[in-house]
Design an enzyme around this catalytic site. Sequence first.
Site, short mmCIF file in Angstrom:
data_model
loop_
_atom_site.label_atom_id
_atom_site.label_comp_id
_atom_site.label_asym_id
_atom_site.label_seq_id
_atom_site.Cartn_x
_atom_site.Cartn_y
_atom_site.Cartn_z
N GLY A 162 10.73 -47.53 11.64
CA GLY A 162 9.63 -46.60 11.85
C GLY A 162 8.77 -46.49 10.61
O GLY A 162 9.28 -46.60 9.49
N GLN A 196 2.69 -42.50 5.26
CA GLN A 196 3.56 -43.29 4.37
C GLN A 196 2.83 -44.47 3.74
O GLN A 196 3.30 -45.04 2.76
CB GLN A 196 4.79 -43.81 5.13
CG GLN A 196 5.74 -42.71 5.57
CD GLN A 196 6.93 -43.30 6.29
OE1 GLN A 196 6.87 -43.58 7.48
NE2 GLN A 196 8.02 -43.52 5.56
N CYS A 199 14.73 -43.18 5.32
CA CYS A 199 13.26 -43.17 5.37
C CYS A 199 12.74 -44.16 4.33
O CYS A 199 13.22 -44.17 3.21
CB CYS A 199 12.76 -41.76 5.06
SG CYS A 199 10.97 -41.62 5.12
N LEU A 200 11.78 -44.99 4.73
CA LEU A 200 11.24 -45.98 3.78
C LEU A 200 10.59 -45.31 2.57
O LEU A 200 10.50 -45.91 1.52
CB LEU A 200 10.22 -46.89 4.48
CG LEU A 200 10.77 -47.79 5.60
CD1 LEU A 200 9.66 -48.65 6.18
CD2 LEU A 200 11.91 -48.66 5.11
N HIS A 212 11.54 -38.40 14.05
CA HIS A 212 11.44 -38.60 12.59
C HIS A 212 10.01 -38.96 12.20
O HIS A 212 9.44 -38.38 11.27
CB HIS A 212 12.43 -39.69 12.16
CG HIS A 212 12.36 -40.06 10.72
ND1 HIS A 212 13.42 -39.88 9.84
CD2 HIS A 212 11.37 -40.62 9.97
CE1 HIS A 212 13.06 -40.29 8.63
NE2 HIS A 212 11.82 -40.75 8.69
N GLU A 213 9.43 -39.92 12.94
CA GLU A 213 8.06 -40.36 12.60
C GLU A 213 7.04 -39.27 12.89
O GLU A 213 6.09 -39.09 12.13
CB GLU A 213 7.71 -41.65 13.37
CG GLU A 213 8.58 -42.85 13.01
CD GLU A 213 8.73 -43.07 11.52
OE1 GLU A 213 7.75 -42.89 10.77
OE2 GLU A 213 9.86 -43.39 11.08
N HIS A 268 6.59 -36.93 10.12
CA HIS A 268 5.72 -37.43 9.03
C HIS A 268 4.26 -37.02 9.26
O HIS A 268 3.53 -36.80 8.31
CB HIS A 268 5.79 -38.95 8.94
CG HIS A 268 6.95 -39.48 8.15
ND1 HIS A 268 7.14 -39.19 6.82
CD2 HIS A 268 7.97 -40.30 8.50
CE1 HIS A 268 8.23 -39.81 6.38
NE2 HIS A 268 8.76 -40.48 7.39
#
Length: 177
Positions: free
Chosen positions: A46, A51, A99-100, A141-142, A145
Site C-alpha cells: 500500500g 507518502q 508502513c513504508l 491503513h491507507e 494516511h
Amino acid sequence: MILPLCYFDDPILRKKALPIQEITPEIVKLAEDMIETMINQHNGVGLAGPQVGKLLRIFIIRDEYILPDGKWNFGPPEVMINPQLSEPFAELAVMSEGCLSIPGIHADVTRPVGIKIRYQRLDGQLVEETVSEFRARVIMHENDHLNGVLFIDRLTPKERSGIEPQLRAVKKKYRNS
Ligand code: NI
C-alpha cells in the site's frame, strides 16, 4: 519514475489530503509512479499520496491471495481515488502492520474486520464494495494516511512507548528531503 518517500516525522503525513477533482494525465502519471515506487522499489502492499509528498486522496494497494496449496501471492496493483469508507463491521481483528514511511517497524493494530468502500478507479469508474480481512486492513491503513493518521497512532500508550526507541532510530536514519 521512482518517487522519494516521506518518512514518519514529515509534517505532510499529518495533514488531511484533498479530493481529486478530475483524473487528469498528471493524476494518471502520479498513479503509475506510485505503483512503480511501491512495487519495484519497496515491494509494498500500500502507498498513499501523502507518502510521496502529494496531498491528494489517492492510494495504491495490492491484495494478497492464498492459493489452494497454502502459498500466497500478490494481486495486481489497484488505484483507489477519493475513497469513502463507511459501515465498519462490529467485529474487530488484530493484525500486524508496517508502513513504508516507518521502515522496519511492525506492530499489532486492532481494526474492524471489514468495511464498505466507495472509490473511483483510475479510469473514473465508481466502485462500491464490501471488503474484509487483508484487503480491508490495507485499505483502512491507507485511508488513514489521507487523514493524517499513522498506524502507530492506533497503538495503546504502552505499545507506543515500547516502540519509541525504534521510532527515534528511524527518525535518525531516514531524513526527509
Ligand atoms: Ni503506511
